[in-house]
Design a protein around this motif. Sequence first.
Motif, PDB file in Angstrom:
ATOM      1  N   ASP A  89       0.833  -1.209   0.000  1.00 45.33           N
ATOM      2  CA  ASP A  89       0.000   0.000   0.000  1.00 45.33           C
ATOM      3  C   ASP A  89       0.866   1.258   0.000  1.00 45.33           C
ATOM      4  OD1 ASP A  89      -2.246  -1.579   0.024  1.00 45.33           O
ATOM      5  OD2 ASP A  89      -2.657  -1.331   2.169  1.00 45.33           O
ATOM      6  N   GLY A  90       1.943   1.243   0.767  1.00 51.34           N
ATOM      7  CA  GLY A  90       2.831   2.393   0.802  1.00 51.34           C
ATOM      8  C   GLY A  90       3.468   2.669  -0.549  1.00 51.34           C
ATOM      9  N   GLU A  95       4.575   6.402  -0.999  1.00 49.28           N
ATOM     10  CA  GLU A  95       5.288   6.514   0.268  1.00 49.28           C
ATOM     11  C   GLU A  95       5.882   5.150   0.634  1.00 49.28           C
ATOM     12  OE1 GLU A  95       2.661   8.093   3.193  1.00 49.28           O
ATOM     13  OE2 GLU A  95       2.351   9.980   2.146  1.00 49.28           O
ATOM     14  N   PRO A  96       6.906   4.745  -0.101  1.00 49.13           N
ATOM     15  CA  PRO A  96       7.466   3.406   0.126  1.00 49.13           C
ATOM     16  C   PRO A  96       8.063   3.255   1.516  1.00 49.13           C
ATOM     17  CG  PRO A  96       8.888   4.706  -1.303  1.00 49.13           C
ATOM     18  CD  PRO A  96       7.625   5.482  -1.150  1.00 49.13           C
ATOM     19  N   ALA A  97       8.005   2.048   2.017  1.00 51.23           N
ATOM     20  CA  ALA A  97       8.561   1.753   3.341  1.00 51.23           C
ATOM     21  C   ALA A  97      10.069   1.972   3.334  1.00 51.23           C
ATOM     22  CB  ALA A  97       8.250   0.313   3.716  1.00 51.23           C
ATOM     23  N   ALA A  98      10.594   2.346   4.480  1.00 51.83           N
ATOM     24  CA  ALA A  98      12.041   2.448   4.638  1.00 51.83           C
ATOM     25  C   ALA A  98      12.668   1.065   4.513  1.00 51.83           C
ATOM     26  CB  ALA A  98      12.374   3.050   5.999  1.00 51.83           C
ATOM     27  N   ASP A  99      13.936   1.031   4.141  1.00 56.79           N
ATOM     28  CA  ASP A  99      14.617  -0.256   3.982  1.00 56.79           C
ATOM     29  C   ASP A  99      14.492  -1.119   5.235  1.00 56.79           C
ATOM     30  OD1 ASP A  99      15.349   0.630   1.496  1.00 56.79           O
ATOM     31  OD2 ASP A  99      17.505   0.727   1.912  1.00 56.79           O
ATOM     32  N   ALA A 100      14.595  -0.493   6.408  1.00 54.71           N
ATOM     33  CA  ALA A 100      14.546  -1.240   7.668  1.00 54.71           C
ATOM     34  C   ALA A 100      13.180  -1.864   7.915  1.00 54.71           C
ATOM     35  CB  ALA A 100      14.918  -0.327   8.832  1.00 54.71           C
ATOM     36  N   GLU A 101      12.154  -1.400   7.209  1.00 59.09           N
ATOM     37  CA  GLU A 101      10.805  -1.933   7.375  1.00 59.09           C
ATOM     38  C   GLU A 101      10.471  -3.023   6.363  1.00 59.09           C
ATOM     39  OE1 GLU A 101       8.422   1.540   7.040  1.00 59.09           O
ATOM     40  OE2 GLU A 101       9.034   2.361   8.979  1.00 59.09           O
ATOM     41  N   MET A 102      11.381  -3.270   5.425  1.00 56.85           N
ATOM     42  CA  MET A 102      11.153  -4.318   4.436  1.00 56.85           C
ATOM     43  C   MET A 102      11.422  -5.689   5.068  1.00 56.85           C
ATOM     44  SD  MET A 102      10.165  -2.593   1.776  1.00 56.85           S
ATOM     45  CE  MET A 102      10.416  -3.557   0.283  1.00 56.85           C
ATOM     46  N   LEU A 103      11.048  -6.749   4.369  1.00 52.12           N
ATOM     47  CA  LEU A 103      11.209  -8.089   4.924  1.00 52.12           C
ATOM     48  C   LEU A 103      12.683  -8.452   5.056  1.00 52.12           C
ATOM     49  CD1 LEU A 103       8.453 -10.081   2.981  1.00 52.12           C
ATOM     50  CD2 LEU A 103       8.276  -8.898   5.186  1.00 52.12           C
ATOM     51  N   ASP A 117      22.130  -7.878  14.437  1.00 51.93           N
ATOM     52  CA  ASP A 117      22.053  -6.975  13.291  1.00 51.93           C
ATOM     53  C   ASP A 117      22.571  -7.676  12.045  1.00 51.93           C
ATOM     54  OD1 ASP A 117      21.049  -4.880  14.787  1.00 51.93           O
ATOM     55  OD2 ASP A 117      23.035  -4.072  15.255  1.00 51.93           O
ATOM     56  N   TRP A 118      21.936  -7.389  10.917  1.00 55.50           N
ATOM     57  CA  TRP A 118      22.378  -7.996   9.656  1.00 55.50           C
ATOM     58  C   TRP A 118      22.054  -7.048   8.512  1.00 55.50           C
ATOM     59  CZ3 TRP A 118      25.655 -11.794   9.653  1.00 55.50           C
ATOM     60  CH2 TRP A 118      25.971 -12.447   8.460  1.00 55.50           C
ATOM     61  N   TRP A 119      22.620  -7.351   7.343  1.00 56.09           N
ATOM     62  CA  TRP A 119      22.373  -6.558   6.137  1.00 56.09           C
ATOM     63  C   TRP A 119      21.107  -7.130   5.497  1.00 56.09           C
ATOM     64  CZ3 TRP A 119      26.879  -8.824   7.771  1.00 56.09           C
ATOM     65  CH2 TRP A 119      27.882  -7.951   8.208  1.00 56.09           C
ATOM     66  N   ASP A 120      19.966  -6.738   6.036  1.00 56.30           N
ATOM     67  CA  ASP A 120      18.770  -7.556   5.884  1.00 56.30           C
ATOM     68  C   ASP A 120      17.925  -7.308   4.639  1.00 56.30           C
ATOM     69  OD1 ASP A 120      18.034  -9.748   7.389  1.00 56.30           O
ATOM     70  OD2 ASP A 120      17.596  -8.562   9.158  1.00 56.30           O
ATOM     71  N   PHE A 121      17.905  -6.116   4.087  1.00 56.13           N
ATOM     72  CA  PHE A 121      16.974  -5.871   2.992  1.00 56.13           C
ATOM     73  C   PHE A 121      17.535  -6.432   1.689  1.00 56.13           C
ATOM     74  CE2 PHE A 121      15.222  -2.534  -0.114  1.00 56.13           C
ATOM     75  CZ  PHE A 121      14.226  -3.407  -0.535  1.00 56.13           C
ATOM     76  N   GLN A 122      17.072  -7.626   1.352  1.00 56.80           N
ATOM     77  CA  GLN A 122      17.455  -8.302   0.114  1.00 56.80           C
ATOM     78  C   GLN A 122      16.189  -8.877  -0.513  1.00 56.80           C
ATOM     79  OE1 GLN A 122      20.751 -11.100   0.795  1.00 56.80           O
ATOM     80  NE2 GLN A 122      21.321  -9.912   2.611  1.00 56.80           N
ATOM     81  N   LEU A 123      16.001  -8.631  -1.781  1.00 63.38           N
ATOM     82  CA  LEU A 123      14.806  -9.118  -2.464  1.00 63.38           C
ATOM     83  C   LEU A 123      15.005 -10.474  -3.126  1.00 63.38           C
ATOM     84  CD1 LEU A 123      13.708  -5.760  -4.146  1.00 63.38           C
ATOM     85  CD2 LEU A 123      12.499  -6.946  -2.300  1.00 63.38           C
ATOM     86  N   SER A 160       5.534  -4.801  -6.121  1.00 66.74           N
ATOM     87  CA  SER A 160       5.540  -3.440  -5.589  1.00 66.74           C
ATOM     88  C   SER A 160       6.943  -2.869  -5.419  1.00 66.74           C
ATOM     89  CB  SER A 160       4.819  -3.406  -4.230  1.00 66.74           C
ATOM     90  OG  SER A 160       5.610  -3.996  -3.212  1.00 66.74           O
ATOM     91  N   SER A 161       7.957  -3.734  -5.320  1.00 67.94           N
ATOM     92  CA  SER A 161       9.265  -3.267  -4.841  1.00 67.94           C
ATOM     93  C   SER A 161      10.445  -3.732  -5.680  1.00 67.94           C
ATOM     94  CB  SER A 161       9.475  -3.740  -3.394  1.00 67.94           C
ATOM     95  OG  SER A 161       8.418  -3.348  -2.551  1.00 67.94           O
ATOM     96  N   TRP A 162      10.225  -4.375  -6.806  1.00 67.77           N
ATOM     97  CA  TRP A 162      11.294  -5.055  -7.529  1.00 67.77           C
ATOM     98  C   TRP A 162      12.434  -4.144  -7.942  1.00 67.77           C
ATOM     99  CZ3 TRP A 162      12.799  -3.769 -12.478  1.00 67.77           C
ATOM    100  CH2 TRP A 162      11.918  -2.966 -13.225  1.00 67.77           C
ATOM    101  N   ASP A 163      12.147  -2.869  -8.220  1.00 64.95           N
ATOM    102  CA  ASP A 163      13.172  -1.991  -8.775  1.00 64.95           C
ATOM    103  C   ASP A 163      13.918  -1.189  -7.712  1.00 64.95           C
ATOM    104  OD1 ASP A 163      10.929  -0.505  -8.147  1.00 64.95           O
ATOM    105  OD2 ASP A 163      10.955   0.705  -9.972  1.00 64.95           O
ATOM    106  N   ARG A 164      13.682  -1.494  -6.425  1.00 65.53           N
ATOM    107  CA  ARG A 164      14.393  -0.790  -5.358  1.00 65.53           C
ATOM    108  C   ARG A 164      15.826  -1.319  -5.216  1.00 65.53           C
ATOM    109  NH1 ARG A 164      10.785   0.382  -0.072  1.00 65.53           N
ATOM    110  NH2 ARG A 164      12.928   0.642   0.686  1.00 65.53           N
TER     111      ARG A 164
END
Length: 377
Positions: A89-90, A95-103, A117-123, A160-164
Amino acid sequence: MTLPTTARPEIAALTASSADLIASLQDDGGAYPASPTFSAYAGYSWFRDGAFIADAMSAYGRHESAERFLDWCAAVVDARADRIRAIVDGAASGEPAADAEMLATRFTFDGREGDADWWDFQLDGYGTWLWAAGEHVRRHGTDATRWATAIALTVDYLVSSWDRPCYDWWEEHAEHAHVSTFGCIAAGLRAAVRTGALDGERCARASSTADAVEAAIRSRGTADGHLTKWLGSSAVDASLAAVVGLLEVVPAASAVGAATLDAIERDLTVDGGVHRYLGDTYFGGGQWPLLSCFLGLAHARAGDLDRARELLDWAAGTAGPDGSMPEQVERHLLDAARVDEWVERWGPSADPLLWSHAMLIRLAVELDTAAPEEAPE
């Protein structure tokens, strides 16, 4: 023409012991540990690594193991349905979610993000789990409706997020959009459509997004005729072997596929050992047996079975006396001065790494060097 199984007993034996090791370490809930002993990985399972492990187990005939991992992925995604809908929805509202809010990219065996802690935002992992599910359905005729909700949620998330920009396979360079990540996403969306678990509208969105991802690869993810490490780069990364091999987003026998294999061989390969990328300093930048297997799979798909067998033999040669395969070996290090800092931080590099064992299994099956096991009655 491939060598029959009986001509390669040492490879067949290592393949069987690798499958047994993976099965013995799989958590009761279905998660595959990345490595049972390496301090930075212990207790965690990655969607990306695990999806390739599940595909290898599926190809080798260990159906139940593969399905338990896919069930685990589905449960992790289902538990985050509200979060995924908020992300979607964001993005739709600008208004896309911040990287820290992604899966996250990795989870504890009970499905939590964990405390470290980890380098977590990976699609890429969300594409590979869809791809592995699709391959399992294609191979064994499994009814994908058991994963239908999770497949739909994952498709929505990726559409929704593939091109980030996000971190790549190696938890690096979050500022870039990576071609191997795009390949995982495109392969996953195509596979999701083939499972038959999506409604018509989602099928259309998944297909059109896969078209857009592949168009971006062609227009911005190539240089000098080959695929590149990230959009706008001219360098190669060994993970691109998956894009032109196992994932088949770019056919291995195509002009771009062949040029990509040539570039990986020229820039990253010594004998049969493959580096991740030029400039790698992780544990000195050694050679990764799993990448030799990915490259072997790509060569096999391109029709060069002799080179594929050479790469399989090199990967098998990294196994220790007990059959344990490492994450990397200290051969032809790119920066030997950088080994000690990683050993001081995390201890010796991962051994065993289940992903290494899995890719050996997958290449051995591809080459008919290890016959798939028969499913139990």
